[in-house]
Design an enzyme around this catalytic site. Structure first.
Site, PDB file in Angstrom:
ATOM      1  CB  SER A 556      -0.893   0.014   1.245  1.00  0.00           C
ATOM      2  OG  SER A 556      -1.540   1.267   1.394  1.00  0.00           O
ATOM      3  CE1 TYR A 569      -4.680  -1.964   4.883  1.00  0.00           C
ATOM      4  CE2 TYR A 569      -3.716   0.198   4.433  1.00  0.00           C
ATOM      5  CZ  TYR A 569      -4.238  -1.005   3.975  1.00  0.00           C
ATOM      6  OH  TYR A 569      -4.309  -1.250   2.630  1.00  0.00           O
TER       7      TYR A 569
END
Length: 679
Positions: A556, A569
């Site tokens: 990501s 995350y």
């Protein structure tokens, strides 16, 4: 245009015959019908023959798969036939007999259908018929089985001369309804389509009954202690363990896809005393050995042998097989022979475990295995009533390295970029994973769709085209046993794994003070630990294969960008990003490349966003959830929304070959986020 009655009947008959594998193999055999149509040039009626074209399958034959030829011109070729030494020229001559555009390319057996004096002709490869055709005293057995209703035609390579032979024998035996072709198969004929089909089925079923009623009970000999089938669970575990090694051996010359079967017929054959002798004789019917090679590679150890002993022996046998195949080529090659196509086995037999078959794609590998099952059935039938005596090795070579066969191979379409690659995609049941699975399958890969939601994985696998393209596995990537089972499933389905996409993920967006240990552990278990487990198990298979490979992490933008309310995350994505660098450094010695993709803001079609992440992030940024994608787009340099297929495109770019010297790289797919630029 309405299909002529003769053609409609031919297609119906072909589809019925081809639907039952007792009658003929996949893509094996051919059928024909003769009839009259108006010549558009002269306006006069013209006799035509419609015959299944080269490469088609009877079970799925359509009008487009028929070659259409003028019967008068085809029969006139007999007057200019130059003899068997120049027989290959006759296939090119068929083009001068075509009616109009002629439909499909005429097959080598076209002459048989045109020259036999009957309106309808079937040429099939049933196991029972080939059993008689390959028996040492096949001619006498044919007489005993059928009397004078079915005649014997001695072995001859398929072609124009064989058509002349059958036509002459038919003319000399007006009472006959068909023939057993030595070493090859059967041919039947009839005045109507129904009569021809009935004659074909009667020959096949009569031969089946004859073999059962007059044959010995144990044609393969007694069971040998230690060679019996392992219990199912142990058998499948051993097969999954061996599959990557065997695939690597079978891919020494060029990459192959694998198929495994532990059907009872295979396990029983391998448990019996006579299987080494019979396997060494090889297959006989051209349709068989063109797909299975002249003989298989057979492990000569009992099923209970240790893993170490089996591994060492398989490597020895592979070297021996390659040397033997090269010697076979040298014995029979002429200055005009095509180059040797490869010396690796197409069939590997492991007693107690089963059969591994190989090909340029899954269908080819599966069909090769099906053909060897046919060969086992043929050997059983021949040994039950006589002695199995396949055609000579020199005849096999003449067909395997036939110029016409070489031309057929050259006509095959160019392989797609990821042909022969086996991809395992985690989180493949939705969103980015689904898009990646579709992209990889579209460019030739076999895909294992892995997802915690079994139903979603099965749906995507079905979208991709079924078991010859994709299979589904249910897996929780946080469970090492389930991950190992998923890689084992890939090995049993396709032979191993070459390309792994660590895509499974989720996200919980909370401020630090509201983030619980459970929130932290769940995200790290699924993405950091899950990626580690999948990479570790897949790397084991890749190392065993010795064919290199690719591992791709869907990380990501948040692995390098610090955003608000996102500590769990972001931290686990940073963990994944460093796994890429660590594994690239470690696995490069095995030819395994490890790279990553850093997406951002994939809202539409995303399983993560649909699961609540979208609402959480929309609340953080103070925008309606339905406008989140547009919000993300506006904060990028390119002002474009990122979609799942854009991430899939990056995976393709990393794995399709053009970046063959790239490892340890992260590709941003974020439409340009300056704060996330890699440094």
């Amino acid at each position: 245009m309405t299909i002529p009655d003769a053609v409609a009947e031919l297609l119906d008959r072909s589809n019925r015959l081809g639907a039952d594998r007792r009658n003929t193999n996949y893509a094996g055999g051919n059928t024909s019908a003769k009839g009259t149509a108006t010549d558009p040039v002269t306006g006069e009626p013209t006799e035509l023959v419609w015959v299944k074209g080269s490469g088609g399958d009877l079970g799925t034959l359509t009008e487009a798969g028929l070659a259409v030829l003028r019967l008068d011109r085809l029969r006139d070729l007999a007057g200019v036939y130059p003899g068997e030494d120049r027989e290959d020229e006759m296939v090119a001559a068929f083009d001068y007999c075509l009616h109009g555009r002629g439909g499909a390319a005429p097959s080598i057996d076209t002459a048989m259908h045109g020259l036999v004096d009957a309106p309808h002709v079937d040429h099939l490869h049933p196991d029972s018929g080939i059993a008689l055709a390959t028996a040492a005293d096949g001619e006498e057995l044919t007489r005993r089985c059928f009397g004078d209703r079915v005649v014997w035609v001695p072995w001859r390579r398929p072609g124009f001369q064989l058509g002349l032979d059958i036509a002459a024998i038919q003319a000399a035996n007006p009472q006959a309804v068909g023939a057993i072709l030595g070493g090859h198969g059967i041919t039947a004929w009839g005045a109507t389509s129904a009569e021809c089909e009935a004659n074909s089925l009667d020959i096949i079923r009569t031969a089946e009954r004859f073999l059962i009623e007059t044959g010995s009970a144990e044609p393969f000999g007694p069971v040998v202690a230690g060679f019996e089938a392992l219990p199912e669970e142990a058998r499948r575990a051993r097969a999954a363990e061996l599959a990557p090694l065997l695939r690597g051996l079978a891919s020494a010359d060029r990459p192959q896809v694998g198929h495994f079967t532990d059907a009872d017929v295979v396990l029983d054959f391998l448990a019996r005393a006579e299987h080494p002798r019979l396997a060494a004789l090889g297959t006989s019917c051209p349709d068989h050995f063109l797909r299975t090679k002249v003989r298989p590679m057979v492990l000569d150890l009992p099923a209970t042998a240790s893993r170490e002993d089996v591994t060492a022996r398989l490597k020895e046998l592979h070297e021996q097989y390659r040397a033997d195949y090269a010697a076979y080529y040298e014995r029979h090659a002429t200055p005009d022979s095509p180059p040797m196509r490869g010396a690796d086995p197409a069939i590997i037999l492991v007693p107690g475990v089963g059969m591994f078959s190989y090909g340029a794609n899954k269908q080819t590998a599966r069909v090769a295995g099906e053909f060897y099952v046919n060969a086992i059935n043929v050997m059983r039938g021949a040994e039950a009533v006589s002695t199995y005596a396949p055609i000579d090795e020199s005849e096999k070579f003449r067909i395997e390295y036939w110029a016409l066969e070489e031309a057929k191979l050259r006509r095959m379409p160019k392989p797609k970029p990821l042909a022969t690659r086996v991809a395992l995609v985690t989180g493949g049941g939705s969103g980015i994973g689904r898009a990646i699975a579709h992209r990889l399958a579209a460019v030739g890969a076999c895909v294992v769709v892995a997802d915690r939601d079994a139903g979603a994985a099965e749906k995507v696998a079905a979208e991709l085209g079924g078991s010859d393209v994709a299979v589904a596995v249910a897996v929780d990537v946080t469970d090492a046993a389930q991950v190992a089972a998923a890689v084992a499933a890939a090995s049993l389905a396709f032979g191993g794994v070459d390309l792994v996409v660590n895509n499974a993920g989720l996200s919980i967006s909370k401020p630090l003070l509201e983030t619980t240990e459970q929130d932290w552990d769940l995200q790290h278990d699924v993405m950091a630990k899950g990626s580690f487990l999948v990479s570790r198990e897949s790397a084991r298979a890749m190392v065993a294969q010795g064919m290199g490979g690719d591992i791709v992490y869907i990380s990501s933008k948040n692995s390098v960008f610090a955003g608000p309310n996102n500590v769990a995350y972001g931290a686990t994505k940073a963990d994944q990003a460093h796994q890429v660098r660590l594994l690239a450094a470690e696995l490069g010695a095995h030819g395994i490349r490890v790279n990553g993709v850093n997406p951002d803001g994939v809202v539409r079609g995303s399983g993560i966003f649909a699961g609540g992440w979208g609402a959480q992030r929309a609340a953080v940024y103070g925008v309606p959830e339905k406008e989140l994608g547009a919000y993300y787009a506006q904060r990028t340099i390119l002002k474009r929304e990122v979609l799942p297929e854009h991430v899939a495109n990056a995976v393709y770019a990393l794995t399709a070959g053009d970046l063959s010297h790239t490892t340890g790289l992260h590709i941003p797919v974020d439409a340009g986020v300056a704060a996330a630029f890699l440094r």
